[in-house]
Write a protein that holds these residues in place. Structure first.
Motif: not given
Lengths: 270, 178, 454
Positions: C376-394, C427-436
C-alpha cells in the motif's frame, strides 16, 4: 524516507497507553481528560449525528471535549489520489488548528487516524508519527472502559448487528475495541458473517474512478451480511458506511447502517 | 561494455547490512518410531502410502525400473524396463523428513533421475534410521549432487482448483521403510 | 474523463469469469491461513526473518551475484548475464541454435521471467516449436491467451472451457472431468518431453554459496523439462539469489503455504549442474541466464522492497480488486497488487500510469505477504509519482480542494453550498452515482448543534 511499520507503531502505542493511564487515572476527583475532537469531513458534511454521538460518548466517559471550528479535512482524499501538494496543505491546516495544542486528539474514524499517523510521516520526511486516536481505541486502551456504562432508563430496542471492521482499523492496529464495546450493550446481538475482514470497496476516490469494481466489492460484502440475518451494519468509519449505504439505497436492500458511537450514545441517559 | 559489467555497475556498491542469525536447530527429541508415525500420517494426508516389502511382490510384476541400491537390497537386477515405458520406479532415497512427509533423493551412479518421475508409481525405499524431524535438519546432510525433495504424489489444481493427482509425475507414491 | 484501464477491463468481464476468479481466490486464502498456522509457531517472526534475508540480498547483490556465478561455473553451469529483455532473448536463442540448429521442440516449465521477456514468440519466430508443459500454461498457450495469475494461470477459466479447448486440439474425447483432462494433457505432453532437445525453466531460488538452482513445482513437468532434454536453460531475475542453503527451509515453507496452502510443494528440484560422468541421465548442459531488465534501477529507487517478492500470489488471492477484475485487467505480465507495483516499477510509471489507482488500499496484500512488502505504501508513492509527472488527469480538482481545506471560513462556506451538489455535474459525482445513491445529509448538523450548546 523514514517509514515505521504498523507493528512497531503498535508497540509504541501500547507503551504510551500505559503512560497515559498512569498519569491520568480515571478516578473521581481527578482532572477530566481534555480531548480535542477531529470531526472528519464526512461527519462535517453529511453525518452530523455521528459527530454529536462522539461528543456525548466522550463526555459520558468523563472527558472534556474541545472542537476547533476552523478544522477542515485531514487531507487523505488528495493524498490517496497522489496529489501530495494538496494533501500537505490540508495536513498543515489540521496541524495548525488541532494537532498543535498537544492535547489528546480523538476521531470517530480509523481511516482519518491512519492518515494522520501513517500518512503524515510520508508527507513530511522528518516527522514522527503524530498522536491521534480512533474513538474505540481511546475508550478501551486509554480510558480502560471494557464495558460501556449504561445510564439510560429505557432500554433501546433489540437489534442484530453485523459489525464491519474497517481495513484502516486493522491498519492502525485496532484489536476489536469497537466490537468489544458493542458486545457490552445488552440490546445488541452481534451476528457473524462470511468474509468478515473483506474490504467494503470504498477506497476514497477509487469508488468514483473505479465505480463498477467498487460496487462489485461492496455488493459482495452486502450479500454476505444479508445472509447473516442482521438488522443493521455497524462500523467505525463513515467512509465504509457511506459506500454500503449508497449501494443499499440504490438496490433497495432491507438493512440500515450506523456508526458504533450512535449505539453507545443510546445507552446514555439525559 | 558487456551485460555483466553493465549490470554490476548499475547495482553499485554492496551495502553493509548484516543479517539476523537463523534460529538454532532444535535438538533431536523424538525416536525413529515416533518420527515414522508422523511421516506416515502426513504422507497419507497427501494421498501417498506406507507399505512393506511384501507389497513389492505383486508390484514388480508390472514393467518397472530399479536403481542399483534398491536392486541390491531386493536381490534383483538393476535397470529393467525403459524408463519412459516403466509403470513402476523403485529408488532408495537419502532421507525422509517427518514434519512434511518429504523424501530427499540425490542423483549419482546407478540412480536414474527419471526413475522417480516418469512411472505412475514411485516406490521409495527408506532405511529406517534415515529419517529426520525437520527440513532444516535434512539440509545439513545435503550432498553436492543434484537433489530432489519429493512430498507426496504429483498434483495440480489448475482446473477450477480441483485437486488431481499424477498429472506429470507419479500419482501414486509408496514409501517402504526398510 | 478516461476510464482507468483496470476498471475498463472489468466492465466487459463475463459474470462467469468473475465467479471463477472469486471462488478460487477465496478458497486459496483459506488454504493459505490454515497451512501457515500448522507450519509456523511464530508466523510473524518467520515473515520478518524472510523479509530481512531478502533485504540483505538486495543490499549485497554486487557480492552475491559474482559468488553465485563462480559457484555455478564450478558446478559446470554456464552463466550468462542479460541487461534487458532483448539481450536475454538473443542469448537464449544462441544457446538454442548451438544445441538444435535444425529447430525442433522446446519444452517449457512455467516461468514468469520468460513471460516478462516474451521469449516464446521470439523462439517460435526463429523456427522452434515451444510447448508450455504446466497444465494451466498449456491451456493458456493453445488458447492463445495469457496467464491471469502468477501461480494459477487459468484461474479465469472453468472446466468446460478447458474441455472445449482440449477437444479442439484433438487431445482426446470431450470430457469435463478434471482428472481426465489432466490425463489427456499428460499423454500428449509425454511425447514432447521425449523428443525435445531443450528445456527452459525459471528459477525460484539460486543459492550463492553452493551454486545451486532451486525450482519449486507440484506437477512434475518442471522436473521433466529440466531433466529429460539435453540442454536446460534457466532464466532468473537477479533478485532471486539467496546467500545460503540454510535459508531455504524458511522460504520453501513460506512459499508453499502462501502460494497453494501446502506444507511443502511436491517437488523441490535442487540442481547442482549437468549430468556427471557417472550418471545415466540428466541434461548435458545447464545454462543460467541472470536477468536485470530494469531490476537494478528499481533497486536504487523508492520501490526497492517489491524485489523481495517470491511470486507466491497470496496478494492476488486476497485482493478485492483482483477478485472483481481478474489478472488480465492489469495489462501486464504481473497482475494484482504485486503487478500494480512491479509493473510500473520495472517498465516506468509512464507506461502504466493508472495501475496504482486500481486499489482500495485495504492493506490485506501487505498482511498476507510472506516477505512483508509494504505494497500500500508503494501504491501511494506510485500515485504521487504519476501525479507529479502529470501522467494522469485527476477526476477531482485538488487545487480547488486546497482552497477550501486551508481556511475554516472557506470550508464552512463550502459546506453551506453542499445542498446544491445534487444538481451539479461532475465526473466524480457521476462515477459515484452510476451504481450508488449519493449520500444525503442525515439528522442534525454537527456545527449547529455544537454552537447551540455553548
Amino acid at each position: 524516507m523514514r517509514i515505521r511499520t504498523y507493528a512497531r507503531y503498535d508497540a509504541e502505542v501500547s507503551r504510551s497507553a500505559s503512560n497515559i493511564s498512569q498519569t491520568e487515572p480515571m478516578t473521581t476527583g481527578a482532572p477530566k481528560p481534555k480531548v480535542r475532537l477531529m470531526l472528519t469531513c464526512l461527519c462535517d458534511a453529511f453525518f452530523g449525528e455521528v459527530g454529536i454521538a462522539t461528543v456525548r460518548v466522550l463526555e459520558h466517559a468523563g472527558c472534556t471535549v474541545v472542537f476547533d471550528k476552523d478544522q477542515t479535512c485531514c487531507g487523505q482524499p488528495p493524498f490517496n489520489s497522489g496529489d501530495w501538494t494538496a494533501a500537505r496543505l490540508a495536513a498543515g491546516h489540521l496541524m495548525r488548528t488541532t494537532l498543535i495544542h498537544k492535547d489528546t486528539v480523538v476521531t470517530p474514524s480509523a481511516s482519518c487516524a491512519a492518515m494522520v499517523r501513517e500518512g503524515y510521516p510520508m508527507l513530511y520526511t522528518d516527522m514522527a508519527h503524530p498522536e491521534i486516536f480512533e474513538l474505540g481505541e481511546y475508550l478501551v486502551q486509554h480510558l480502560k472502559i471494557e464495558t460501556w456504562p449504561i445510564t439510560a432508563k429505557k432500554m433501546p430496542a433489540k437489534t442484530k448487528v453485523a459489525f464491519h471492521s474497517s481495513c484502516h482499523g486493522r491498519g492502525i492496529g485496532l484489536k476489536g475495541e469497537q466490537r468489544q464495546l458493542l458486545a457490552s450493550l445488552p440490546w445488541v446481538e452481534l451476528v457473524p458473517f462470511d468474509q468478515g475482514e473483506q474490504c467494503c470497496g470504498f477506497g476514497g476516490a477509487f469508488s468514483a474512478n473505479h465505480p463498477s469494481i467498487s460496487a462489485g466489492i461492496g455488493m459482495e460484502k452486502l450479500k454476505n451480511i444479508l445472509e447473516s440475518g442482521a438488522d443493521e451494519i455497524v462500523g467505525g468509519d463513515m467512509g465504509c458506511l457511506m459506500q454500503l449505504n449508497g449501494l443499499i439505497k440504490r438496490n433497495k436492500l432491507k438493512i440500515k447502517t450506523r456508526h458504533f458511537s450512535q449505539l453507545l450514545a443510546e445507552g446514555i441517559g439525559e | 561494455m558487456g551485460d555483466r559489467e553493465a549490470i554490476l555497475t548499475n547495482l553499485g556498491k554492496a551495502g553493509k547490512k548484516s543479517r539476523l542469525p537463523l534460529p538454532p536447530a532444535p535438538m533431536p527429541a523424538l525416536t525413529y518410531d515416533a518420527l515414522w508415525e508422523i511421516f506416515a500420517t502426513k504422507l497419507e494426508a497427501l494421498g501417498g502410502r506406507i507399505g512393506n516389502l511384501q507389497d513389492l511382490e505383486v508390484i514388480l510384476s508390472r514393467p518397472h525400473v530399479l536403481d542399483v541400491e534398491s536392486a541390491t537390497r531386493l536381490g534383483r537386477k538393476s535397470g529393467g524396463a525403459d524408463v519412459w515405458a516403466a509403470e513402476v520406479g523403485v529408488t532408495t532415497v537419502d532421507l525422509a523428513i517427518a514434519e512434511t512427509a518429504t523424501l530427499m533423493l540425490s542423483t549419482g551412479p546407478g540412480r536414474p533421475r527419471l526413475a522417480s518421475l516418469t512411472p505412475t508409481l514411485h516406490v521409495a525405499l527408506v532405511p529406517k534410521e534415515r529419517i529426520v524431524a525437520t527440513m532444516s535438519e535434512a539440509f545439513t546432510q545435503l550432498t553436492d549432487r543434484t537433489t530432489v525433495l519429493i512430498t507426496g504424489p504429483s498434483r495440480t489444481a489448475d482446473i477450477e482448483g480441483i485437486l488431481v493427482r499424477g498429472v506429470h509425475g507419479p500419482g501414486d507414491v509408496l514409501v517402504i521403510p526398510v | 474523463m478516461k476510464i482507468p484501464s483496470v476498471e475498463k477491463f472489468s466492465r466487459d468481464l463475463a459474470t462467469e469469469t468473475v465467479e471463477s476468479v472469486r471462488s478460487a481466490s477465496v478458497a486459496k486464502v483459506d488454504a493459505r491461513s490454515n497451512a501457515l498456522k500448522i507450519a509456523f509457531d511464530d508466523l510473524e517472526g518467520a515473515r520478518t526473518q524472510a523479509a530481512q534475508i531478502k533485504d540483505y540480498v538486495l543490499d549485497n547483490l554486487p557480492n552475491l551475484l559474482p559468488q553465485l556465478e563462480l559457484k555455478c561455473r564450478l558446478n559446470g553451469i554456464e552463466v550468462h548475464w542479460a541487461k534487458n529483455a532483448s539481450s536475454a532473448r538473443k542469448t537464449i536463442l544462441e544457446i538454442c541454435k548451438a544445441a538444435a540448429p535444425e529447430g525442433g521442440s522446446i519444452v517449457k516449465a512455467k516461468s514468469m521471467a520468460t513471460e516478462e521477456i516474451h521469449l516464446n514468440k521470439h523462439l517460435i519466430k526463429n523456427g522452434y516449436e515451444v510447448v508450455e508443459t504446466d497444465l494451466g500454461e498449456y491451456v493458456v498457450q493453445i488458447d492463445d491467451d495469457t496467464p491471469s495469475h502468477i501461480v494459477t494461470p487459468i484461474i479465469h477459466k472453468n472446466r468446460k472451457q478447458v474441455a472445449k479447448s482440449f477437444e479442439r486440439e484433438g487431445l482426446g474425447p470431450y470430457t469435463e472431468v478434471p482428472s481426465e483432462l489432466a490425463m489427456q494433457a499428460r499423454h500428449h505432453l509425454r511425447e514432447k518431453f521425449r523428443e525435445a532437445k531443450i528445456g527452459i525453466s525459471g528459477v525460484n531460488f539460486a543459492v550463492a554459496e553452493s551454486g545451486r538452482i532451486v525450482l519449486v513445482e507440484n506437477e512434475g513437468n518442471n522436473r521433466l523439462s529440466t531433466t529429460a532434454p539435453d540442454v536446460h536453460i534457466a532464466v532468473m531475475g537477479l533478485e532471486k539469489v539467496l546467500p545460503s542453503e540454510t535459508d531455504l527451509p524458511l522460504f520453501l515453507r513460506l512459499l508453499a503455504g502462501s502460494a497453494t496452502g501446502q506444507q511443502m510443494t511436491t517437488y523441490i528440484h535442487m540442481i547442482s549442474g549437468p549430468r556427471r560422468k557417472d550418471e545415466m541421465d540428466g541434461p548435458k548442459e545447464v545454462h543460467l541466464v541472470i536477468l536485470d531488465n530494469g531490476r537494478s534501477k528499481v533497486l536504487n529507487g523508492p520501490y526497492k522492497e517489491i524485489l523481495r517478492c517470491i511470486r507466491c500470489g497470496a496478494c492476488l488471492n486476497v485482493c478485492p480488486v483482483y477478485r472483481q477484475a481478474s489478472g488480465h485487467a492489469y495489462n501486464n505480465v504481473y497482475s494484482g497488487p504485486l503487478g500494480a507495483v512491479l509493473g510500473p516499477a520495472l517498465e516506468g510509471v509512464e507506461k502504466l500510469p493508472d495501475l496504482a489507482k486500481a486499489s482500495t488500499l485495504c492493506g490485506s496484500c501487505e498482511e498476507v505477504c510472506p516477505v512483508k512488502i509494504p505494497i500500500p505504501r508503494m501504491l501511494l508513492q506510485l500515485r504521487e509519482e504519476a501525479n507529479r509527472k502529470g501522467l494522469v488527469k485527476e477526476m477531482i480538482p485538488w487545487s480547488m480542494f486546497s482552497v477550501g481545506s486551508t481556511s475554516g471560513f472557506r470550508w464552512r462556506l463550502g459546506l453551506k453550498m453542499l445542498p446544491l451538489a445534487p444538481i451539479a455535474k461532475h465526473p466524480a459525482k457521476s462515477g459515484w452515482e452510476e451504481f450508488k445513491d449519493l449520500p444525503t445529509k442525515e439528522g442534525r448538523d454537527f456545527r449547529k448543534w455544537w454552537n447551540g450548546r455553548s
